[in-house]
Design an enzyme around this catalytic site. Structure first.
Site, PDB file in Angstrom:
ATOM      1  N   HIS A  16       0.828  -1.196   0.000  1.00  0.00           N
ATOM      2  CA  HIS A  16       0.000   0.000   0.000  1.00  0.00           C
ATOM      3  C   HIS A  16       0.867   1.252   0.000  1.00  0.00           C
ATOM      4  O   HIS A  16       2.063   1.213   0.309  1.00  0.00           O
ATOM      5  CB  HIS A  16      -0.943  -0.008   1.202  1.00  0.00           C
ATOM      6  CG  HIS A  16      -2.077  -0.982   1.048  1.00  0.00           C
ATOM      7  ND1 HIS A  16      -3.336  -0.597   0.639  1.00  0.00           N
ATOM      8  CD2 HIS A  16      -2.139  -2.325   1.214  1.00  0.00           C
ATOM      9  CE1 HIS A  16      -4.123  -1.660   0.581  1.00  0.00           C
ATOM     10  NE2 HIS A  16      -3.411  -2.721   0.924  1.00  0.00           N
ATOM     11  N   SER A 205      -8.954   3.636   3.707  1.00  0.00           N
ATOM     12  CA  SER A 205      -9.370   2.307   4.147  1.00  0.00           C
ATOM     13  C   SER A 205      -9.044   1.275   3.080  1.00  0.00           C
ATOM     14  O   SER A 205      -9.198   1.530   1.880  1.00  0.00           O
ATOM     15  CB  SER A 205     -10.883   2.296   4.424  1.00  0.00           C
ATOM     16  OG  SER A 205     -11.335   0.974   4.621  1.00  0.00           O
ATOM     17  N   LYS A 206      -8.607   0.102   3.510  1.00  0.00           N
ATOM     18  CA  LYS A 206      -8.323  -0.987   2.580  1.00  0.00           C
ATOM     19  C   LYS A 206      -9.599  -1.608   2.027  1.00  0.00           C
ATOM     20  O   LYS A 206      -9.567  -2.369   1.064  1.00  0.00           O
ATOM     21  CB  LYS A 206      -7.485  -2.068   3.273  1.00  0.00           C
ATOM     22  CG  LYS A 206      -6.106  -1.591   3.709  1.00  0.00           C
ATOM     23  CD  LYS A 206      -5.337  -2.697   4.397  1.00  0.00           C
ATOM     24  CE  LYS A 206      -3.968  -2.216   4.851  1.00  0.00           C
ATOM     25  NZ  LYS A 206      -3.201  -3.287   5.546  1.00  0.00           N
ATOM     26  N   ARG A 207     -10.720  -1.272   2.636  1.00  0.00           N
ATOM     27  CA  ARG A 207     -11.993  -1.879   2.220  1.00  0.00           C
ATOM     28  C   ARG A 207     -12.787  -0.995   1.260  1.00  0.00           C
ATOM     29  O   ARG A 207     -13.821  -1.402   0.764  1.00  0.00           O
ATOM     30  CB  ARG A 207     -12.849  -2.194   3.454  1.00  0.00           C
ATOM     31  CG  ARG A 207     -12.267  -3.298   4.330  1.00  0.00           C
ATOM     32  CD  ARG A 207     -13.151  -3.576   5.533  1.00  0.00           C
ATOM     33  NE  ARG A 207     -13.156  -2.450   6.455  1.00  0.00           N
ATOM     34  CZ  ARG A 207     -12.229  -2.263   7.399  1.00  0.00           C
ATOM     35  NH1 ARG A 207     -11.224  -3.109   7.512  1.00  0.00           N
ATOM     36  NH2 ARG A 207     -12.297  -1.240   8.212  1.00  0.00           N
ATOM     37  N   GLU A 208     -12.306   0.220   1.001  1.00  0.00           N
ATOM     38  CA  GLU A 208     -13.015   1.118   0.097  1.00  0.00           C
ATOM     39  C   GLU A 208     -12.326   1.169  -1.262  1.00  0.00           C
ATOM     40  O   GLU A 208     -11.155   0.843  -1.406  1.00  0.00           O
ATOM     41  CB  GLU A 208     -13.092   2.529   0.693  1.00  0.00           C
ATOM     42  CG  GLU A 208     -14.017   2.641   1.894  1.00  0.00           C
ATOM     43  CD  GLU A 208     -14.218   4.085   2.322  1.00  0.00           C
ATOM     44  OE1 GLU A 208     -14.220   4.970   1.436  1.00  0.00           O
ATOM     45  OE2 GLU A 208     -14.371   4.324   3.528  1.00  0.00           O
TER      46      GLU A 208
END
Length: 437
Positions: A16, A205-208
């Protein structure tokens, strides 16, 4: 004492932007200080580790030019060492066995109580109170160490002098200091780098899903240059001063200090990354710029195999001042590689069907047909003279031509664009446009 720093990724995902910046800051600090950059792989999580993830992370580091001097050292290979260190801590009376319901027998460190303070190289005097914190599990029931314990043992064993990491690890520091002191080991210097936020000032966020690359792999796929990405993430929280922004790797190494790392979160601004990428594209020698552009032209489906190298070089140079990313460049030059163009409705109605446009386009067709030399300087002189004859601005003449040959209202200078497209295709497209009007 020689500076020794480390980057310690967990092979459970991608590299990331935040992790890449941590790696970059460690690399730059080591190179600036003439020290050693150690790569450690925190792979004690047996359920989530992935060889593919590790390859992706290492490939991303290599793409950014972050060559490590030592490693990679794998925590998974050091299980016996952690067990030995845990027994030593128990022998010192600073760890005890505990039965955790449903989890089995674990070894737990009795952490120091009270305010634990340290001199953070970025935040300055820092500290946290551990009075109400739980004691720290250091060996789980499966025999594997926890993150904080393995980290401290590794920092000591590998002689790490400076621990440069993200602010998300700030709260781990008191626990780790307690472990260092329990062993009687010298503390490294801690330096906690502020987080990276999205353009709206929110934690990424890693989820967005975002409209900007949040991993190095996404940046590669989006066509950004490693030079630009490296330069961009260096400025996410650090500044060399004097409003300097564009820097080579050598310049970054020369200028980087922890003292100039900021205290507040940095914002990821896509427009700045795109601008910076364009600037680094313009810094490349022509041969390298062409080599970088060719794969994107090919992936767009253009038949470039038989195209003369000199013509491709001229095409790249034509768009140089407009270039931000290579995939965008490939989309912009589509009209050069197709047999015909179809003007969009706005261009057709707003330009080609405006009063007088057809007549001006017809005169341009005739003049360009008779032009002895179909080269940019001659085309420029011809269009200037023709606009004077027609009593109109050059733009009122050039814009219908531009829409006719490109299908849009935007292109580089019309004289250079026509010359590169060639007389035959230029005249054919003007003729096709006249039939549409």
């Amino acid at each position: 004492m020689k500076v020794r720093v480390r980057f310690a990724p967990s092979p459970t995902g991608y590299l990331h932007i935040g992790g890449a910046r941590t790696a970059l800051f460690n690399f730059l600090f080591a190179r600036h200080e003439g020290g050693c950059f150690v790569l450690r792989v925190d792979d004690t999580d047996q359920t989530r580790n992935s060889e593919q993830s590790l390859r992706t992370i290492l490939d991303g580091m290599k793409w950014l030019g972050l060559a490590w001097d030592e490693g990679p050292h794998h925590q998974a290979d050091r299980k016996e060492r952690y067990e030995e260190a845990a027994r030593e801590l128990a022998a010192r009376g600073r760890a005890y066995w505990r039965e955790d319901e449903g989890k089995g027998r674990a070894l737990v460190h009795a952490i120091e109580r009270g305010r634990i303070e340290w001199a953070d190289a970025i935040h300055g005097p820092s500290g946290m109170d551990t009075t109400n914190d739980n004691d720290l599990v250091i060996l789980k029931s499966d025999g594997y160490p926890t993150y904080n314990f393995a980290t401290v043992v590794d920092e000591h064993d590998f002689g790490i002098t400076h621990v440069i990491r993200g602010d998300e690890h700030y709260s781990n520091t008191p626990k780790q200091i307690s472990l260092f002191r329990a062993f009687g080991w010298e503390l490294p210097t801690f330096a906690h780098v502020p987080l990276i936020y999205d353009p709206q000032g929110r934690k990424i966020s890693k989820r967005e899903t975002y409209d900007f690359p949040v991993t190095i792999e996404e940046a590669q796929q989006a066509g950004y240059l490693p030079e630009a990405v490296r330069n961009f993430i260096a400025l996410l929280g650090w500044s060399p001063g004097n409003d300097l922004e564009l820097m080579s790797l050598a310049e970054l190494i020369d200028l980087f200090t922890l003292e100039r790392v900021g205290h507040t979160p940095a914002r990821f601004l896509l427009d700045k990354l795109r601008w910076m990428n364009g600037m680094h594209l313009r810094r490349l020698p022509l041969a390298e710029r062409l080599a970088a552009a060719r794969p994107h032209l090919e992936s767009a489906g253009y038949a470039v195999a038989g195209v003369p190298e000199a013509w491709l070089a001229d095409l790249v140079e034509l768009y140089l001042e407009r270039m931000e990313t290579l995939p965008q460049f490939a989309r912009d030059v589509r009209f050069f590689f197709v047999d015909a163009v179809e003007p969009d409705a706005a261009s057709l109605d707003g330009v080609l069907r405006r009063a007088g446009a057809a007549a001006r386009l017809a005169r341009a067709r005739d003049a360009l047909t008779a032009l002895p030399t179909f080269e940019a300087p001659a085309i420029h002189v011809l269009l200037q003279a023709l606009a004077g004859e027609l009593g109109c601005k050059l733009g009122d003449l050039a814009q219908p031509i531009r829409v006719a040959i490109t299908g849009t209202k935007v292109s580089p200078p019309i004289d250079r664009t026509l010359a590169l497209l060639g007389r035959e295709r230029t005249l054919a497209r003007i003729e096709a446009a006249l039939k549409r009007i």
